[in-house]
Design an enzyme around this catalytic site. Structure first.
Site, PDB file in Angstrom:
ATOM      1  N   GLY A  96     -16.711  11.941   0.348  1.00 42.13           N
ATOM      2  CA  GLY A  96     -16.114  10.682  -0.095  1.00 42.13           C
ATOM      3  C   GLY A  96     -15.948   9.620   0.969  1.00 42.13           C
ATOM      4  O   GLY A  96     -14.917   8.964   1.026  1.00 42.13           O
ATOM      5  N   THR A  97     -16.967   9.448   1.808  1.00 42.97           N
ATOM      6  CA  THR A  97     -16.877   8.376   2.803  1.00 42.97           C
ATOM      7  C   THR A  97     -18.178   7.588   2.826  1.00 42.97           C
ATOM      8  O   THR A  97     -19.255   8.150   2.654  1.00 42.97           O
ATOM      9  CB  THR A  97     -16.545   8.931   4.207  1.00 42.97           C
ATOM     10  OG1 THR A  97     -16.624   7.868   5.156  1.00 42.97           O
ATOM     11  CG2 THR A  97     -17.488  10.037   4.635  1.00 42.97           C
ATOM     12  N   SER A  98     -18.062   6.281   3.042  1.00 37.95           N
ATOM     13  CA  SER A  98     -19.244   5.416   3.028  1.00 37.95           C
ATOM     14  C   SER A  98     -20.043   5.522   4.317  1.00 37.95           C
ATOM     15  O   SER A  98     -21.178   5.076   4.391  1.00 37.95           O
ATOM     16  CB  SER A  98     -18.807   3.964   2.842  1.00 37.95           C
ATOM     17  OG  SER A  98     -18.059   3.555   3.981  1.00 37.95           O
ATOM     18  N   ARG A 109       0.833  -1.210   0.000  1.00 36.16           N
ATOM     19  CA  ARG A 109       0.000   0.000   0.000  1.00 36.16           C
ATOM     20  C   ARG A 109       0.866   1.258   0.000  1.00 36.16           C
ATOM     21  O   ARG A 109       0.563   2.254  -0.647  1.00 36.16           O
ATOM     22  CB  ARG A 109      -0.917   0.003   1.225  1.00 36.16           C
ATOM     23  CG  ARG A 109      -1.931  -1.116   1.184  1.00 36.16           C
ATOM     24  CD  ARG A 109      -3.334  -0.627   1.355  1.00 36.16           C
ATOM     25  NE  ARG A 109      -3.760   0.281   0.311  1.00 36.16           N
ATOM     26  CZ  ARG A 109      -4.868   1.016   0.375  1.00 36.16           C
ATOM     27  NH1 ARG A 109      -5.626   0.964   1.430  1.00 36.16           N
ATOM     28  NH2 ARG A 109      -5.213   1.805  -0.609  1.00 36.16           N
ATOM     29  N   ASN A 125      -8.366   8.968   5.783  1.00 35.61           N
ATOM     30  CA  ASN A 125      -7.356   8.377   4.900  1.00 35.61           C
ATOM     31  C   ASN A 125      -6.001   8.291   5.593  1.00 35.61           C
ATOM     32  O   ASN A 125      -5.609   9.200   6.319  1.00 35.61           O
ATOM     33  CB  ASN A 125      -7.224   9.209   3.619  1.00 35.61           C
ATOM     34  CG  ASN A 125      -8.512   9.216   2.817  1.00 35.61           C
ATOM     35  OD1 ASN A 125      -9.391   8.387   3.051  1.00 35.61           O
ATOM     36  ND2 ASN A 125      -8.635  10.143   1.892  1.00 35.61           N
ATOM     37  N   VAL A 126      -5.288   7.210   5.311  1.00 36.52           N
ATOM     38  CA  VAL A 126      -3.949   7.058   5.891  1.00 36.52           C
ATOM     39  C   VAL A 126      -2.871   7.460   4.881  1.00 36.52           C
ATOM     40  O   VAL A 126      -1.685   7.401   5.187  1.00 36.52           O
ATOM     41  CB  VAL A 126      -3.707   5.608   6.394  1.00 36.52           C
ATOM     42  CG1 VAL A 126      -4.669   5.273   7.531  1.00 36.52           C
ATOM     43  CG2 VAL A 126      -3.832   4.590   5.269  1.00 36.52           C
ATOM     44  N   ASP A 127      -3.286   7.883   3.678  1.00 34.24           N
ATOM     45  CA  ASP A 127      -2.282   8.294   2.692  1.00 34.24           C
ATOM     46  C   ASP A 127      -1.829   9.733   2.961  1.00 34.24           C
ATOM     47  O   ASP A 127      -2.369  10.423   3.828  1.00 34.24           O
ATOM     48  CB  ASP A 127      -2.828   8.123   1.260  1.00 34.24           C
ATOM     49  CG  ASP A 127      -3.989   9.071   0.950  1.00 34.24           C
ATOM     50  OD1 ASP A 127      -3.828  10.295   1.137  1.00 34.24           O
ATOM     51  OD2 ASP A 127      -5.061   8.595   0.517  1.00 34.24           O
ATOM     52  N   HIS A 168      -7.148   8.055  11.478  1.00 40.43           N
ATOM     53  CA  HIS A 168      -6.755   6.646  11.565  1.00 40.43           C
ATOM     54  C   HIS A 168      -5.256   6.449  11.361  1.00 40.43           C
ATOM     55  O   HIS A 168      -4.817   5.349  11.043  1.00 40.43           O
ATOM     56  CB  HIS A 168      -7.565   5.820  10.557  1.00 40.43           C
ATOM     57  CG  HIS A 168      -9.043   5.859  10.841  1.00 40.43           C
ATOM     58  ND1 HIS A 168     -10.007   5.746   9.872  1.00 40.43           N
ATOM     59  CD2 HIS A 168      -9.714   6.029  12.013  1.00 40.43           C
ATOM     60  CE1 HIS A 168     -11.210   5.833  10.428  1.00 40.43           C
ATOM     61  NE2 HIS A 168     -11.061   6.012  11.723  1.00 40.43           N
TER      62      HIS A 168
END
Ligand SMILES: [Zn+2]
Length: 279
Positions: free
Chosen positions: A176-178, A56, A89-91, A106
């Site tokens: 942009g989140t479910s 990832r 997001n973790v990016d 997160h």
């Protein structure tokens, strides 16, 4: 100054080619998501977790920030409002687009943490082969510094604090989140302010009626519209419970009724006193 709280998710980075963490059928490039994302079993799956996050990190290193990341980074300098941006997001694509004040709820895939001594370090997009801690020399207890499923998320305390500080003239933007990890629809129902949902796809976990405006566009196209809506709503007051009506979508779309259990768990999540570990 008016406050704008943004909660963003995987939809932001999809346009950069970064796959959503929750893949279809619970798989991500052949990895069982339950195995590589569950906190209680990470040690038993340490090798697979290392391989998974190496892959990832490599994928994210090759991805480029898109217009949505740049627009959100630009909002940090707004003279119209103060931006408080929380991403799931973790990016690092927001930072690479110039953002400096994003809270990663997160954690970050670039960071590793030693469970023995707590030392955390930024490894960029490198592949990691050794599990040796460079500080305490313990082997095998170095892990990604991200919140795995079932683990405590210390940064939620900052999100709670930001949500509690929202007033009737402020705004909440969900992009942009479910809504499967953070109950953003329920959060929207509980806080005052002008609320906007920006996501091209309806999610069964988000009741769109909790929002005053729903922008059904990908993030890069939707954020300019979000900015127009924020601008146009300046000076108006939006008390809790005065939800505008996106009734047609709610009635015809796949969105189900809010389950009482979900609501109860959200309320306790949102309004419980911070535990010492949160501070
Ligand atoms: Zn250590």
């Amino acid at each position: 100054m008016r406050k704008v709280v943004v909660i963003s998710g995987a939809g932001l980075s999809v346009e950069s080619g970064v796959q959503a963490f929750r893949g279809k059928e619970g798989l991500w490039c052949g990895h069982d998501i339950a195995k590589v994302a569950t906190g209680s079993t990470w040690l038993a799956n340490a090798d697979e977790i290392r391989d998974f996050y190496n892959a990832r990190r490599y994928e994210i290193g090759r991805a480029e920030p898109n217009a949505a990341h740049r627009l959100l980074a630009g909002m940090e300098g707004s003279e119209e409002f103060e931006l408080l941006h929380f991403t799931q997001n973790v990016d690092d694509l927001l930072e690479r687009a110039g953002a400096a004040e994003v809270v990663h709820l997160h954690g970050s895939i670039r960071r590793l943490r030693c469970e023995m001594c707590g030392h955390a370090r930024d490894v960029g997009h490198q592949r990691i082969r050794s599990a040796l801690c460079p500080v305490c020399r313990t082997k095998g207890l170095v892990r990604p510094d991200i919140v795995l499923m079932g683990e405590h998320a210390p940064e939620y305390a900052r999100l709670r604090s930001a949500l509690r500080s929202l007033g009737e003239e402020d705004a909440l933007v969900v992009i942009g989140t479910s809504g499967n990890v953070l109950s953003v629809g329920e959060i929207a129902k509980q806080v005052p302010g002008f609320k906007i949902l920006c996501d091209p796809t309806p999610s069964a976990a988000i009741d769109p009626r909790a929002f005053h405006e729903v922008v059904r566009l990908p993030a890069s196209e939707g954020i300019p519209r979000v900015l127009e809506l924020i601008h146009a709503s300046a000076g108006s007051r939006f008390p809790v419970g005065r939800w505008a009506t996106v009734e047609e979508e709610a009635e015809s779309g796949p969105v189900g009724p809010v389950k009482p259990g979900r609501m109860a768990s959200l309320l306790s999540w949102l309004f419980r006193s911070p535990r010492p570990a949160d501070c």
